[in-house]
Enzyme design. Structure first.
Site, PDB file in Angstrom:
ATOM      1  N   HIS A 186      -8.678  10.499   8.069  1.00  0.00           N
ATOM      2  CA  HIS A 186      -8.353  11.836   8.551  1.00  0.00           C
ATOM      3  C   HIS A 186      -6.937  11.917   9.130  1.00  0.00           C
ATOM      4  CE1 HIS A 186      -8.956  15.871   9.645  1.00  0.00           C
ATOM      5  NE2 HIS A 186     -10.062  15.792  10.365  1.00  0.00           N
TER       6      HIS A 186
ATOM      7  N   ASP B  48     -16.982  19.768 -10.711  1.00  0.00           N
ATOM      8  CA  ASP B  48     -17.765  19.333 -11.871  1.00  0.00           C
ATOM      9  C   ASP B  48     -16.995  18.224 -12.580  1.00  0.00           C
ATOM     10  OD1 ASP B  48     -19.180  18.983 -14.205  1.00  0.00           O
ATOM     11  OD2 ASP B  48     -19.144  21.106 -14.782  1.00  0.00           O
TER      12      ASP B  48
END
Length: 454
Positions: free
Chosen positions: A176, A395
């Site tokens: 992060h 996807d």
């Protein structure tokens, strides 16, 4: 040993031992990059002492996952190699320059993403996608309990592919200190795009962090030696529960209508985020049974890409967020209409302009503080992620995710993550971490639940 393992399974639950690692590898960029460096600036550095940001995507068995596992893994790794050429900071390691300023270094000695392949034949997609977070998540998503600071000796991205009984789990751990949620999902969508067969990246990342903040801040960091990289806190905070509450589009509309019903003529309407935010804030405050005089804090991790001057490109790759706070007494928040709390949230967001951002940065640079994930404040409700991120469009070539959620890192009492609902439209998933008793109260709060739907 077998008897001991059996005892541990009984004590910890059988599912905790159902994940078997079958392969570990390091994936490097497809072509030699030479030496590349990327400075960490004021927007990045405060996150060094947070944990890696974890995301989990669950896919059902459509597309022949079981039959084509090896082929799928090959495509996933090849496409990862391809995009790491452009998203090279994720392939590097943390380091310091000659003046002790932290940066990302990507060269022959500091390169590669950790990739793990595993099997959990007895675990199904539905089990991992349950609203209540299963303890098994820490076996499915890598780097539970690993600090961003450990990026000096660990990859800045780790990925685990786990073959399930009826599908696939992709667990990712991102350091992060080098990117925020916006950049995380930019990377994930690009990876999926290349895996599906695209020959080029549609939206290349922008890496010049000096355009966001051209500062050099030397920090007094713990030495990144063996003790730092071996000590772990892999357990969730004690007496905490994590659960997803799913709100349909019609429920979101009703929440927004209710919050805006008390507006006076000429007042600016409250946005969906402001309306849902105060709905959550009030509900958690009720669930905590706070005294009227107790203060409660609402925190937003605001994207500053369009707030700084000049504005930054949406493709900026890094951290460009700041925590924005507002506070009031619990009694005032609950006794008045939802519009009161929403107006506090709205004001906090609107006043966080380029001047406020610059002032916050200068203040931090003058006296740097390394925050921890649990430093959010008393009776806090902190909102991260965003339903604007198109997480259900990811996807890789075998269909869209069945569920998307976060891992167990950076969870504390009152941490909230918002995700796009799988049903599309205006639906939103609200992932909440809360103390056990308060969570039990929240689950019974009809005013909060509205028309909770899939």
């Amino acid at each position: 040993m077998a008897a001991d393992n059996g005892k541990k399974q009984q004590e910890g639950g059988e599912k905790e031992k159902m994940v078997k690692v079958t392969n570990k590898s390091v994936v490097v960029p497809r072509k030699e990059l030479g030496r590349r460096e990327c400075p960490l600036v004021t927007f990045d550095l405060p996150y060094l002492t947070f944990y890696y940001n974890q995301k989990l995507l669950l896919f059902k068995g459509q597309g022949g996952i079981e039959e084509n596992w090896e082929e799928m893994m090959g495509k996933m790794k090849e496409s990862l190699q391809e995009i790491l050429v452009d998203f090279y900071p994720l392939a590097g390691r943390l380091g310091k320059d000659e003046e002790g300023v932290v940066r990302v270094v990507c060269d022959a000695d500091n390169v590669g993403v950790e990739v793990v392949e595993a099997v959990a034949a007895g675990v199904g997609v539905a089990e991992l996608g349950e609203d209540e977070s299963p303890t098994l998540l820490q076996e499915i998503v890598p780097y539970t309990g690993v600090l961003n600071l450990e990026g000096f000796c660990h990859p800045l991205l780790a990925v685990q592919f786990t073959k399930l009984r009826d599908g696939l789990a992709i667990g990712c751990a991102f350091n992060h200190a080098i990117l925020d949620g916006h950049s995380t999902w930019h990377f994930m969508n690009t990876w999926a795009e290349i895996c599906r067969g695209a020959t080029s990246i549609s939206v290349p990342p922008f890496h010049d962090r000096t355009k966001a903040r051209n500062t050099r801040v030397k920090l007094d960091l713990p030495s990144p030696g063996k003790p730092l990289c071996s000590e772990r806190d892999v357990s969730a905070p004690p007496q905490m529960r994590e659960k997803i509450f799913r709100f349909s589009g019609s429920a979101i509309d009703k929440i927004k209508l209710n919050v805006n019903s008390s507006l006076s003529n000429g007042s600016k309407p409250f946005s969906t985020f402001q309306s849902l935010g105060v709905h959550i804030w009030r509900a958690i405050t009720r669930a905590r049974h706070l005294n009227p005089e107790d203060y409660t804090v609402f925190t937003i991790f605001a994207d500053c890409r369009k707030r700084i001057d000049p504005p930054m490109s949406e493709s900026y790759f890094g951290n460009l967020i700041q925590a924005v706070f507002t506070v009031t007494a619990a009694g005032a928040l609950l006794a008045q209409s939802p519009g009161f709390g929403a107006s506090l949230v709205q004001k906090a967001i609107e006043t966080h302009d380029s001047k406020a951002i610059d002032g916050r940065n200068k203040e931090w640079e003058a006296a740097p503080v390394l925050f921890q994930w649990k430093d959010a404040g008393q009776n806090c409700v902190a909102v991260g992620s965003s339903p604007r991120f198109q997480v259900y469009d990811i996807d890789f070539g075998w269909g869209k995710p069945e569920r998307v959620r976060s891992g167990r890192n950076n969870k504390f009492d009152g941490m909230v993550y918002l995700y796009q609902g799988k049903g599309g439209g205006k639906s939103i998933d609200v992932e909440i971490s809360l103390e056990v008793q308060a969570m039990g109260n929240l689950e019974k709060d009809e005013e909060f639940l509205m028309e909770e739907q899939e």
